[in-house]
Design an enzyme around this catalytic site. Structure first.
Site, PDB file in Angstrom:
ATOM      1  N   CYS A 159       0.866  -1.177   0.000  1.00 50.02           N
ATOM      2  CA  CYS A 159       0.000   0.000   0.000  1.00 50.02           C
ATOM      3  C   CYS A 159       0.904   1.229   0.000  1.00 50.02           C
ATOM      4  CB  CYS A 159      -0.958  -0.004   1.201  1.00 50.02           C
ATOM      5  SG  CYS A 159      -0.133   0.063   2.796  1.00 50.02           S
ATOM      6  N   ARG A 160       0.510   2.275   0.662  1.00 52.13           N
ATOM      7  CA  ARG A 160       1.320   3.476   0.637  1.00 52.13           C
ATOM      8  C   ARG A 160       2.454   3.406   1.656  1.00 52.13           C
ATOM      9  NH1 ARG A 160       1.293   8.656   3.077  1.00 52.13           N
ATOM     10  NH2 ARG A 160       2.221  10.227   1.739  1.00 52.13           N
TER      11      ARG A 160
END
Length: 657
Positions: free
Chosen positions: A514-515
C-alpha cells in the site's frame, strides 16, 4: 553559576532533576524514594527550598509531597491539578526565586494533562533550561490519552500548541529537560535523538514542530501504544498524597509459606536472571528479573492489590526490587526469601525447569508440534514477525492462554526478557515451553519465514520471471497516480467486503503493498484467512521509492522521480480507508523497536534506551555551570504571581479542565 543534576529512574524510563546555585536548589518531579534526592543535594552542599511537579503523574508515585515535608521546602503544584493536600498552586507566568540571580518561571503547557506546567530555569534573567515534564520530549511529546478518553483529541491539539509555545518563547540554546521519554510509556512514541537536546534541535526534528497540526494529531493518535494497567492507580494515589515509603526488609518466608501462598492464588515472583530461573525455580512462580523493567511489567500484569512474595538471589537484589516497586505503589511485599530454589521448595519436592533456545534452534527444530508465540506489543509486531506465529502481547497473556494450541510453545519477544516472563506464566500453567533468549533480528538470519518483507525483497520475489505477484491494495486514485510495474490492483475496500483476487493473483503467492504499510498488513491478514500464501511490504510504496525502484503510471505516464512516493493525495498522510472514508495509513508515530538491540529489549525491554546500568538509579550533572558548597540557605522564597506570558495557554488549560 548554576547546576542541573539528573536523577535517573531507568526502571521506569523517567528522570527527575535537582537544580540550583551556591546554596539553594529546586527538585523537579522527584521519584518516590526521596533519600536519593536528599543525598544528591547533600553532595552538592545545597538546601532544597522548592519541590515542583510538572503535572499529576500517571506512571509513577511521586515523592514530592514527602520530600517537601522532610525538607520544609515549598511544594509547587499546577493550580489546575485537583489534589487533596496543601501545596503552593502555580499558574502561568508565576516565578519562584531559588536564590539571587536564579529563578524558575512557570509556563502553562497543557496536552499531556490539562493542567500541565513546564518550568523555565533562568540564570541572571536568561533562560538556560526548561523542565518540560510530559510536554516537549526528545523528538516527540507526552501522550495525551491518560486523563479521559473524551479529552484525548483536544489534548493532542493542546500538546501541539504547547510545543510551539516553548519553541517560540525560548532561545535555541535552551536545554530541554523532560521527565518522560527514556523508556516510559508516557511518551507518545519512542523518543529519538539521544539523551540530551535543546530547543533549537527540537525545532528542526520534533514531530510536533515539523508537521502541521492535523497531520501531527492524526499520526499521534494513530500511533498510541497500549497503556499499562497500573497507570489507572497512579493518578488517584498522587492526587490523594502518597504515604511515606517503608523500605525495611519484608517478613521472611520459608518453603511451607511459599507453597501456601501459591495455593491461595497469590503471586510469587522470582527476581533472579532469566537464565537462572529457567535452570531451576519454584513451580508456579513467575520470573520478573530485578535488573530489567521490573516495576513496569510486574505492575502491568499483577492484579492490583494481589499479595506478592519476592524470591531473590541476595538481600541486595531484594532491597533493589523493593525500591523499584514502591515507585509504582507496590509498597510492602507480603513476604520474601533469599537464596536458591533448593531452599524454597518443600522437602521431597524438586525445582521445576524449562529450556531456553535461539531462533536458529527454532528454525532447526521445524514446525511439527511447535507453537511460536510472539509476546511483543502490537506496534512492535507491525514492524515484522514470523509467518504463522501466534501473537498475544505479554500484558494480555494470562487472560488468553486458552487461545494457544497444543504443542511446545516457543515464546519470543524482541530480546529475551519478556519471553522469559511469558514462558514462566505458561510454565506455571503446566505448558511445555521454550524461552527464546535471542534478539529478534536473528529470526530472519536464521531462515525463519517472515510475514513482512522489505521493498527490495518484494521486487526480487515479484519480477517478470517470479512466481509471486505484487498486489497493490490502495484505492483507485492512488493506484492511478503511480504504482510498481507488473503489480495488480485490488483495493483493500473491495477485499474487506469479500471481493475476489484478480485472476492474475489467483493460485499464486501474493505480496501486498500500500502506501506505507498499514493497509497492506490488513489485506495480508484477510488473505491469509482465506488460505492465500501472502506476505506484505514493510513501509509500502514509500519504502519502494526510497529503495530507488521503478514506479509507472501517474499524470506523466512514466517513471516517478525518486524521493516523492506516489499517491493521489500528493504525499498527504490522509488516504481513503477500507470503507472509503479518510483514514490514516501507515505506521506513522507507532512504536518502532530496533529488533534485538539492548535499547529496544535486550535484557530490559524498555521502549528506548536509558543511560546507566539497568535498574540502577543515580544522579549526574547534565547542564553547564557549577556550584560551590555554601552555608545555610534562607527560607524558601514565595512564588511571585506575575504577568502571564505572551500566549494565554492558561485559558486553554481552563477550557480543558
Amino acid at each position: 553559576m548554576y547546576f542541573v543534576d539528573t536523577i535517573e529512574v531507568p526502571g521506569l524510563g523517567n528522570r527527575g532533576y535537582l537544580a540550583g546555585g551556591a546554596g539553594s536548589a529546586v527538585v523537579v518531579d522527584p521519584p518516590r524514594d526521596v533519600d536519593r534526592v536528599i543525598g544528591a543535594a547533600a553532595g552538592r552542599g545545597v538546601r532544597i527550598t522548592h519541590v515542583v511537579e510538572t503535572h499529576v503523574h500517571n506512571d509513577y508515585v511521586t515523592g514530592g509531597l514527602e520530600l517537601a515535608r522532610i525538607t520544609g521546602a515549598a511544594y509547587l503544584v499546577p493550580a489546575g491539578a485537583r489534589v487533596a493536600f496543601d501545596r503552593t498552586p502555580v499558574a502561568d507566568g508565576d516565578v519562584a526565586e531559588i536564590e539571587d540571580g536564579l529563578a524558575l518561571r512557570a509556563l502553562a503547557t497543557p496536552g499531556h494533562t490539562p493542567h500541565h506546567m513546564a518550568y523555565v530555569l533562568e540564570a541572571a534573567g536568561r533562560p538556560v533550561a526548561v523542565f518540560s515534564g510530559g510536554s516537549l520530549l526528545i523528538g516527540t511529546v507526552g501522550r495525551p490519552d491518560l486523563v479521559e478518553p473524551a479529552l484525548t483529541g483536544r489534548l493532542a491539539r493542546a500538546q501541539y500548541d504547547s510545543a510551539h509555545r516553548l519553541a517560540a518563547e525560548l532561545p535555541d540554546e535552551t536545554a530541554v529537560l523532560p521527565t518522560h521519554g527514556f523508556g516510559s510509556f508516557c511518551s507518545a512514541t519512542q523518543a529519538a535523538g539521544g539523551a540530551a537536546t535543546t530547543i533549537g534541535r527540537e525545532r528542526g526534528s520534533n514531530e510536533a514542530l515539523v508537521k502541521d497540526v492535523d497531520t501531527f494529531v492524526a499520526e499521534l493518535l494513530a500511533g498510541l501504544d497500549d497503556v499499562p494497567a497500573y497507570y489507572a492507580h497512579m493518578g488517584p494515589l498522587n492526587t490523594r498524597g502518597p504515604a511515606p515509603v517503608d523500605l525495611t526488609p519484608p517478613r521472611p518466608a520459608d518453603a511451607e509459606e511459599i507453597a501456601a501462598r501459591l495455593a491461595a492464588g497469590e503471586w510469587v515472583v522470582d527476581l533472579r536472571n532469566r537464565r537462572a530461573f529457567a535452570e531451576g525455580h519454584v513451580a508456579g512462580a513467575f520470573n520478573f528479573e530485578a535488573e530489567g523493567q521490573l516495576a513496569t511489567y510486574l505492575a502491568w500484569l499483577v492484579p492490583w492489590g494481589r499479595p506478592v512474595t519476592l524470591l531473590a538471589a541476595s538481600p541486595a537484589q531484594l532491597a533493589h526490587a523493593q525500591r523499584e516497586l514502591v515507585r509504582i505503589g507496590i509498597d510492602r511485599p507480603a513476604a520474601a526469601a533469599t537464596g536458591s530454589p533448593s531452599e524454597w521448595v518443600r522437602e521431597g519436592e524438586s525445582p521445576r525447569s524449562f529450556p531456553r533456545g535461539s531462533f536458529a534452534e527454532l528454525a532447526a527444530r521445524g514446525s511439527d508440534g511447535v507453537v511460536v508465540l510472539d509476546v511483543r506489543r502490537d506496534s512492535e509486531r507491525s514492524g515484522g514477525h514470523i509467518r504463522g506465529s501466534l501473537h498475544i502481547p505479554l500484558h494480555r497473556l494470562r487472560g488468553r492462554q486458552s487461545e494457544i494450541p497444543d504443542g511446545t510453545v516457543w515464546v519470543h519477544c524482541a530480546g529475551g526478557m519478556r519471553a522469559a516472563i511469558g514462558a514462566s506464566i505458561l510454565d506455571a500453567a503446566g505448558r511445555d515451553v521454550v524461552a527464546v533468549d535471542d534478539g529478534f533480528a536473528s529470526a530472519a538470519a536464521a531462515g525463519l519465514p517472515m510475514a513482512r518483507i522489505t521493498a527490495e525483497e518484494a521486487h526480487e520475489r515479484t519480477g517478470a520471471e517470479a512466481e509471486a505477484v505484487l498486489l497493490d491494495v490502495r484505492e483507485q486514485a492512488e493506484w492511478a497516480a503511480g504504482h510498481a510495474p507488473g503489480a495488480v490492483h485490488a483495493p483493500l475496500s473491495e477485499l474487506a467486503s469479500g471481493g475476489r483476487l484478480p485472476g492474475a493473483a489467483e493460485d499464486r503467492p501474493v505480496v501486498t503493498i500500500c502506501r506505507s504499510g498499514k493497509r497492506s498488513r490488513e489485506a495480508a491478514g484477510l488473505l491469509a484467512a482465506r488460505g492465500v500464501d501472502v506476505v506484505d511490504v514493510l513501509g509500502g510504496m514509500r519504502a519502494w521509492m526510497e529503495a530507488g525502484l521503478v514506479v509507472v503510471g501517474g499524470s506523466s505516464g512514466g517513471r516517478s522521480a525518486p524521493g516523492s512516493p506516489p499517491g493521489a493525495d500528493g504525499g498527504s498522510d490522509t488516504v481513503p480507508g477500507a470503507d472509503g472514508t479518510p483514514a490514516t495509513d501507515g505506521d506513522h508515530g507507532t512504536l518502532t523497536v530496533t529488533d534485538g538491540s539492548p535499547a529496544a529489549d535486550g535484557d530490559s525491554d524498555r521502549r528506548t534506551g536509558a543511560d546507566g546500568t539497568p535498574g540502577t538509579s543515580r544522579a549526574h550533572s547534565s547542564a553547564n555551570g557549577s556550584s560551590a558548597p555554601g552555608g545555610p540557605s534562607p527560607a524558601p522564597h514565595p512564588v511571585a504571581h506575575g504577568t502571564p506570558a505572551a500566549r494565554a495557554t492558561a485559558d486553554a488549560d481552563a477550557r480543558l479542565t
